[in-house]
Structure formats: C-alpha cells, structure tokens
Design an enzyme around this catalytic site. Structure first.
Site, short mmCIF file in Angstrom:
data_model
loop_
_atom_site.label_atom_id
_atom_site.label_comp_id
_atom_site.label_asym_id
_atom_site.label_seq_id
_atom_site.Cartn_x
_atom_site.Cartn_y
_atom_site.Cartn_z
N SER A 1 1.63 14.98 -5.11
CA SER A 1 0.73 14.02 -4.47
C SER A 1 0.49 14.41 -3.01
O SER A 1 1.37 14.96 -2.35
CB SER A 1 1.30 12.62 -4.56
OG SER A 1 2.57 12.57 -3.98
N ASP B 1 7.03 16.05 -14.31
CA ASP B 1 8.03 15.42 -13.44
C ASP B 1 9.05 14.64 -14.25
O ASP B 1 8.68 13.81 -15.08
CB ASP B 1 7.34 14.44 -12.48
CG ASP B 1 6.50 15.17 -11.44
OD1 ASP B 1 6.91 16.26 -11.00
OD2 ASP B 1 5.44 14.64 -11.07
N GLU C 1 18.76 8.79 -13.49
CA GLU C 1 19.12 7.37 -13.44
C GLU C 1 19.19 6.72 -14.81
O GLU C 1 19.68 5.60 -14.92
CB GLU C 1 18.18 6.60 -12.52
CG GLU C 1 16.80 6.39 -13.08
CD GLU C 1 15.90 5.74 -12.05
OE1 GLU C 1 15.79 6.27 -10.95
OE2 GLU C 1 15.32 4.69 -12.38
N ARG D 1 4.53 -12.64 -4.51
CA ARG D 1 5.20 -11.71 -3.59
C ARG D 1 5.17 -12.24 -2.14
O ARG D 1 5.00 -11.49 -1.20
CB ARG D 1 4.59 -10.31 -3.69
CG ARG D 1 5.00 -9.59 -4.95
CD ARG D 1 4.43 -8.18 -4.99
NE ARG D 1 2.97 -8.18 -5.06
CZ ARG D 1 2.18 -7.18 -4.73
NH1 ARG D 1 2.70 -6.07 -4.28
NH2 ARG D 1 0.88 -7.28 -4.83
N GLU D 2 5.35 -13.56 -2.01
CA GLU D 2 5.30 -14.16 -0.68
C GLU D 2 6.33 -13.54 0.26
O GLU D 2 6.06 -13.33 1.45
CB GLU D 2 5.59 -15.67 -0.76
CG GLU D 2 4.55 -16.50 -1.49
CD GLU D 2 4.81 -16.60 -2.99
OE1 GLU D 2 5.42 -15.68 -3.57
OE2 GLU D 2 4.40 -17.61 -3.58
N ARG E 1 9.76 -3.74 -1.19
CA ARG E 1 9.06 -2.90 -2.15
C ARG E 1 9.29 -3.36 -3.59
O ARG E 1 10.41 -3.57 -4.02
CB ARG E 1 9.51 -1.46 -2.00
CG ARG E 1 8.42 -0.51 -2.36
CD ARG E 1 8.78 0.92 -2.18
NE ARG E 1 8.26 1.62 -3.34
CZ ARG E 1 6.97 1.85 -3.56
NH1 ARG E 1 6.07 1.45 -2.69
NH2 ARG E 1 6.58 2.50 -4.63
N CYS E 2 8.16 -3.52 -4.30
CA CYS E 2 8.23 -3.97 -5.69
C CYS E 2 7.53 -2.95 -6.57
O CYS E 2 6.65 -2.24 -6.11
CB CYS E 2 7.51 -5.30 -5.86
SG CYS E 2 8.15 -6.59 -4.81
N GLU F 1 -3.29 14.15 -6.82
CA GLU F 1 -3.00 12.87 -7.48
C GLU F 1 -3.67 11.65 -6.85
O GLU F 1 -3.17 10.53 -6.95
CB GLU F 1 -1.47 12.64 -7.57
CG GLU F 1 -0.74 13.73 -8.35
CD GLU F 1 0.77 13.53 -8.46
OE1 GLU F 1 1.23 12.38 -8.43
OE2 GLU F 1 1.48 14.54 -8.58
N HIS G 1 10.80 11.71 3.07
CA HIS G 1 11.06 10.28 3.24
C HIS G 1 11.18 9.90 4.71
O HIS G 1 11.39 8.74 5.04
CB HIS G 1 12.33 9.88 2.49
CG HIS G 1 12.17 10.05 1.00
ND1 HIS G 1 12.72 11.10 0.32
CD2 HIS G 1 11.48 9.32 0.09
CE1 HIS G 1 12.38 11.01 -0.97
NE2 HIS G 1 11.64 9.94 -1.12
N1 GLN Z 1 4.34 14.50 -8.68
C1 GLN Z 1 4.83 13.29 -8.10
C2 GLN Z 1 4.35 13.19 -6.67
O1 GLN Z 1 4.25 14.17 -6.03
C3 GLN Z 1 6.33 13.23 -8.12
C4 GLN Z 1 6.84 11.96 -7.50
C5 GLN Z 1 8.32 11.73 -7.69
O2 GLN Z 1 9.05 12.64 -7.95
N2 GLN Z 1 8.79 10.53 -7.51
O3 GLN Z 1 4.09 12.13 -6.15
#
Ligand code: GLN
Ligand code: ZN
Length: 757
Positions: free
Chosen positions: A436, A602, A608, A16-17, A518-519, A487, A697
């Site tokens: 989380s 979840d 997707e 991951r350089e 991001r990987c 979490e 985000h």
């Molecule tokens: N329960 C997960 C969290 O809160 C849901 C994450 C997600 O939807 N990508 O991190």
C-alpha cells in the site's frame, strides 16, 4: 435460581462515540471534562441495557485499554511516567500512545502493544523490573462503582487477576516476574477490601491465563495468590475464558474462591468433569453464549444440555457469555442494509444478552414461559443450517477434489530462482515495498462519495487510476526495482476481498475495538466461499501497463482472511480456510495469465491464529501452511511468489514459514533492530528474505546510514544473493511527505551495498 450476568460490554459506543471523543480530545479540540462526560454517558447507557441482569460488570469501561487501567489501579507505571504533574488522564494517554492533547505534558515513549490472548484486541504491556513497586489507586474503579450504585445497578466490579496481570507483562531487566507476586498481592487485598467497604458482594477477577499451559511455578503462583486473597470479605468469581481449562481444571476448581466462570463454548467437554471436581459450596458460571462470534446461539440445544446441570447445581449455576462482549459488535438492530436472511442468523452484544435472558427464564420458569422466543430461535437456527446460501455444492466438490500436488510448486526453489532471475533481471539487493501507498484524504473521499451513491463507478475508477498512475510515477522516480500499484482501491486488506467473495457479507456498523480509538469491522463469512469474478486483476494490469519494471500483484492470503473475519461455527476453521485458499488460488492463476510475474500473498495474521496451547500449534500450522500452499503454488516456475508477515517473533514457527515455500518473504524487522534474524541463526531459511529496514509505524524518517547498518546486520545471516530491501509493512497510514524521503534513503542504501560488492 439461576443467576444471569455479564462479563464485560463493548465500550466504544454504538456510534463509536468514544472513538470520536478521544480523537477530538487528543487534537486539543475539547476539554477533558467533555471527554469524561461522554465516558460517563456511555457507561450509563450500557448499564441501562444490562440493568435487569442479576449482576452487571463495572470497571470494564476504559478510555483506552483495561490492562493499562489495571496498571494505574495498581500504581504500577514505568519510570518515564512517574512524577507527572497534571491531569492523570493525560499521563494515562502518554503511556497509551506516547502523548495526550497538546499542552498537557511532554511526550514519552508509548507502552508496547500486544495482542490480548488470541484476539485481535491489543493491550498495553505492563513493564516489570526487579524494582517494580505497587501502590493502590482505586479511584477510577470506586468512582465508577458509585456511579453504578447511584443508578441502582447491581454492580459486579471486574478486575484482572494478579497472576494473569504478571503473565501479561514484560520483564525489562531479566529479573523474575513471579518474584513480584508477594509485593503485588497486598495491593489486591487492599483493593478488594475497599470494594467490600463500598458494599460490593461479588468481584469478577479475570484469570484467562488458566486456559494456557502452565509451568509448576505459575501453578504455584495461582495457589499463593488466591490463598492470600481468600480472607477478604468480597466473594471472588474467578473468570476464565478463550478456551478449555483442560489439565488446569483441578487447579482452578480448588482455588479458594467463591465461584468459577468457564468458557462453555470452547470448553464444553470440560464442564461435566469440572462439576465433579468443584467443591459443593462453589458457584459455577457457564459461558454458554459465544462472546467471540456473531451467530445466534442454538437455545433449545443449549437448554437440553443445561437443564440437567441446573437440576444438579440449583442456585450455584450462573449463566453468562463465554467471555467479555468486547470482541463482538454492539447492536444488530443498527444494521439496516444487511441482507435480512443473514441478519436473522446473527446476534451482536445486545442480542446475546437477550439470549441469556431467554435461557435464564426457561430455566427458572420452564420452557413454556419463553415458547415464542424459543420457536423463533429454532426457526432461525434451522434456516441457517439448511440455507442454500450457506451450502454450495460446487464449492464442496472443489474441496473434495483438492490433491496434494495442488500445493506443490513444480520445481524446487533453486530451479525456480534461476528461471525467475533470468526473466526478471533484477539487481542484487532488489528494492520493493509491501503494497500500500498513502491512503490520502482524496482517495477516502472518492470512496465515500461512490459508496454513498454521489458519484458513479466510472468517476470512482478514474480517481483510483489517477492515484495508481501517481504511485507508479513516484516509484519510478525513486528508482525502486519491483513496483506495486499502491492498493488505493482497498479500504482494508480483508474487507476488500470480503466484499467480492461469495459467502461473505459486510456490516455497516459492526465495529470492534482493536486498540485505543481504533476499531475494525470484520467481514462476516457465513457460507461456502467462491470467487464469482476476478477481484484485483484490472488494477494490477493497468499499473503494469504504465511501466517497464515488474509490477507485483497483491492479494490477502487465506489464513489472514480467516483470522480477521467472523467465521462460520458450523464447520471447522481448517475447512473454511481451504475454501478461501481455493478462491485466492483462482485469483493467483488469473494474475499469472494476465502476465503478472510477481505475486504477493499477504499472511499478516498467520501467527496470531496460533492456539493458546502450544500442544495445538502443529495442527493449526499444518492446515494453515497447506492453505497458503494451495493458494500460492499452482503457478509456473517463472512466477515469483512473495509473502509478507508483520511481526517479529519468528523463532518458534520458522520451519512452518519455510514450509510455505514462498520464493520471497518480507518480514518486520526495523524496530527490533533485526533481532528476529536470530531465528535464522539456527535455521537455514532456504529462500529469499526481505527484512524490513524502515519502521513504518513511526513518523520518523530513517537515514540511509541507519538502513545500511540494518542491512549489513542482515547480510551476516542471509546470503546476499537472497536478500531483498523493503520497508516493514504497507505505507497506507503514512504521508507522502514522509515516505518519499524514507524510500529514497532505502534505495540509496541498497545501491551502497551493491557498490560494495
Ligand atoms: N499489502 C498490505 C499493505 O501493504 C499488507 C498490510 C499488512 O501486512 N498488514 O498494506
Ligand atoms: Zn505488514
């Protein structure tokens, strides 16, 4: 003689350089020359791994994203990025992620990111308006071409084709993107001319749009585009992948290009009819090694199929991976801890190229020339097929015993809701979070030390318990109604369960680029899935013991586990998904037995997994929803089932979402200003909904007023007694200092609504 080539190579580097170089640069800790040098070094190394191929992709390397590269090549930038003075790479990063290194120009709004076809790779969406202009800027591609040529590499430049490029973009002003095609094509023609002038014979022009359903306009656009570009001096290899051409086969076969690449993994049945359609001067490149998965190719069976085709096509037959190898990890040889038996079944990017070499040699010189390789491959393939580690009769019996009532709740929603309300006694507009809480440096360090054997299990458990206790304390202080344990013990919502379920293994270095630096390291699901022991109960029960408020149990659903793992290719995805569903169902029932009253499952990645062709959606949604229902619906009426989805395009699958029959769904909403609630306009979603009111985000902290505004909007569509209040998604990537005020505002927004009635 058959030609062996590659469509694209992973660019992040075996260690991951590129990721680390990028992040160092963005922090302002290294000059751009150093970043450029690391990029060049990676290109050289990756080319040298492919140097013996007949054609090697050039231009597939990217500092962030190949679609954004194409936008720069086409001189097609949104207005906010125009007129930048300074290093163009900094402008590139501004558009990619909002800013570059400190002191390299003002931040701007980052381009929107979305998934590249049905992969987990995200690209930066081109932004179109009626006024969009294009102007060639070929320097990046030409420089890389010179680099490759200087090294003696037989270079095949790779670009995204004009029709797919247009299709991938978003129109900002309601105009018609296809109207831009006449403006776009001269730039492509000029680019191809420049490549020809630099001695290029073949250019790979990617048009994966051809594996999707096309309207007449878009079909016509393909004809216009390639008839315009046909007079150039380079030969075009039109590359399609990620599926079958199906009804587009005739169109693709007859476009005026010199060659066509098709995905012979997902579209094998198309190949014979396609050969019939293909004009006899055209090259046919067959993608016979799976570029999307990690299993060894069955070389003998592939040769059985290829040999008659090779006879028929002669020099016109080329071989390649089905798509760019961007979507698989780079090198299996770097896995030192992987179980040797499972390792012998796998092939990552480097090994996939070896498979192509063997196939090429077998076709050129006969199978005897690669006897040893074929024997070893056959042994590995057979070992996998018959391994008791893959086949577990107990799991097979459990799948056979699935009955329809396993997916059905005992009572309809209204009955359940009344019982749950009596038990939980929640206020109106109940507040909660998605699961989380911040993954602090201390948690990460504790996990790292435990995994490295520097601390014991007891010390690790203590560190996690301390974090859980803190998370519970903070939520009580905030006045949230339904709490979560946070979490802390999960590095990743899929990896965590993959580590504990039988049938899964994890890699050390199996990184795949998700976006920019991001990987992700998707776990490998190799065999029948079983849950040897409970996976999450202890943490949840501990968290519940610290509070009187209800504690949600947190699980990842079967469809998301499936979509974010490398999965088996020896049984259908639907069968694998059902096995995952049974394992999660056991966990759900154990949580319920342990006294947990609310369980969230979840399904972040349900959407997707939708096939690229709409005609296949119903089939997928059918088994995906059924799997969720098997996982979730074995509980008593009193147990409240939650699900969470992190996306906002909902309209087209709302009926399936409703069919999951979760008591509550939480969805992403804040960034789109509740736009997605449009889906609820025409469809009366029957159960409770928590539309996200806090965009997690973004580092921004929304005010209570902003959240009240969003909630009032939502309350117009969703009856107040079924409306929950929560953030968009989990809080793991945020700082405590950001989330505490934001959640305090969220709680006061809910209280405000309650007071109003
Ligand atoms: N329960 C997960 C969290 O809160 C849901 C994450 C997600 O939807 N990508 O991190
Ligand atoms: Zn989410």
């Amino acid at each position: 003689m058959v030609i062996i080539h590659n469509l694209g190579f992973p660019r992040i580097g075996a260690r991951r350089e590129l990721k680390f170089a990028l992040e160092t640069y963005w922090r302002g800790e290294c000059p751009s020359e150093q970043l450029q040098a690391i990029g060049a070094d990676l290109r050289h190394r990756h080319w040298s791994l492919q140097a013996d191929l007949d054609l090697v992709p050039v231009g597939d390397f990217s500092f962030y994203d190949h679609v954004l590269d194409m936008s720069f090549t086409l001189g097609h930038l949104p207005e906010r990025a125009l007129g930048f003075v300074g290093n163009p790479l900094d402008n590139y990063f501004r558009l990619a992620r909002g800013r570059s290194a400190p002191g390299t120009g003002e931040p701007i709004a980052a381009g929107e990111m979305t998934k590249w076809f049905d992969t987990n790779y995200h690209y930066i969406v081109p932004e179109f308006t009626a006024a969009s202009e294009f102007e060639l800027n070929a320097s990046r591609l030409l420089e890389q071409l010179t680099e490759a040529q200087t090294l003696g590499i037989k270079a095949k430049p790779v670009i995204i084709g004009p029709v797919t490029y247009l299709a991938l973009g978003k129109v900002k002003d309601g105009s018609d993107k296809l109207a831009l095609l006449p403006r776009l094509l001269p730039v492509y023609a000029e680019l191809l001319a420049r490549l020809a002038a630099q001695g290029v014979e073949w250019v790979q022009i990617d048009e994966p749009l051809l594996v999707t359903e096309l309207t007449a306009d878009w079909r016509h656009a393909f004809e216009t585009a390639y008839h315009t570009l046909k007079s150039g001096r380079v030969k075009l290899l039109l590359a399609t992948y990620f599926g079958a051409l199906a009804e587009n086969a005739y169109l693709a076969a007859n476009l005026p290009v010199a060659g066509l690449h098709v995905d012979a993994i997902n579209g094998r049945d198309d190949v014979l009819p396609l050969i019939g359609l293909l004009p006899s001067h055209k090259v046919l490149s067959l993608g016979v090694v799976d570029g999307r998965n990690v299993w060894k190719t069955d070389l003998s069976t592939t040769l059985d199929w290829l040999e008659p085709l090779a006879e028929r096509l002669g020099e016109r037959l080329w071989l390649a991976p089905s798509c760019s190898l961007l979507h698989v990890p780079m090198d299996l040889d770097r896995e030192r801890r992987l179980d040797p038996e499972i390792k012998s079944w796998l092939a990552f990017a480097a090994q996939k190229l070896d498979e192509l070499r063997v196939l090429g040699k077998a076709l050129r010189q006969g199978r005897d020339a690669v006897k040893a390789e074929l024997a070893a491959n056959a042994a590995a393939v057979a070992a996998r097929r018959h391994s008791p580690r893959v086949h577990d009769p107990v799991v097979k019996a459990a799948i056979a015993a699935i009955s329809a009532d396993m997916g059905r709740r005992r009572s309809p929603y209204a009955v359940r809701a009344a019982k749950q309300a009596a038990l939980l006694k929640l206020p109106k507009f109940p507040t909660t979070t998605i699961g989380s809480f911040p993954q602090t440096a201390e948690i990460r360090q504790a996990r790292r030390r435990f995994k490295a054997g520097e601390t014991d299990a007891a010390a690790y458990q203590e560190a996690i318990r301390t974090e859980i206790a803190r998370t519970v304390r903070e939520q009580e202080a905030l006045g949230l109604d339904v709490l979560v344990h946070g979490e802390a013990e999960r590095n990743d919502m899929v990896e965590y369960f993959g580590e504990q379920l039988a049938g899964y293994c994890l890699t050390e270095n199996g990184w795949v680029q998700s976006y920019g630096s991001r990987c992700v390291k998707p776990p490998i699901l190799f065999g029948d899935v079983r849950r040897p022991r409970p996976m999450s109960i202890e943490w949840t029960v501990y968290a519940q013991s610290l509070t009187e408020k209800p504690m949600k149990g947190m699980l990842t659903g079967p469809v998301t586990l499936l979509n974010w793992s490398f999965v088996r290719d020896d049984q259908s995805r639907s069968d694998t998904c059902r096995q995952l569903a049974l394992a999660i169902r056991e966990e759900v029932l154990d949580l319920e037995r342990a006294g947990v009253k609310i369980i969230q499952i979840d399904e972040a990645a349900l959407r997707e997994g939708l096939p690229l062709r709409r005609s296949q959606w119903q089939e997928y949604l059918g088994w995906a929803v059924e799997s969720f229902r098997i996982a979730a619906n074995g509980v008593r009426d009193e147990t409240q089932i939650y699900t969470h989805m992190c996306y906002s395009e909902f309209n087209d699958i709302i009926a399936s979402i409703a069919a999951m029959d979760a008591d509550v769904i939480t969805i992403e909403c804040a960034r789109s200003q509740m736009e997605l609630l449009d889906a609820f306009e025409c469809y009366a979603y029957p159960n409770a909904i928590g539309p996200g009111v806090y965009d997690i985000h973004s580092p921004n902290i929304p005010s209570a007023e902003q959240m009240i505004e969003l909630l009032e909007k939502a309350a117009k569509r969703i009856p107040p007694e079924r409306l929950w209040v929560n953030p968009d998604c989990g809080l793991k990537t945020r700082q405590w200092a950001e989330i505490l005020p934001a959640l305090a505002h969220m709680v006061s927004a809910a209280r405000h609504l309650r007071m109003k009635g």
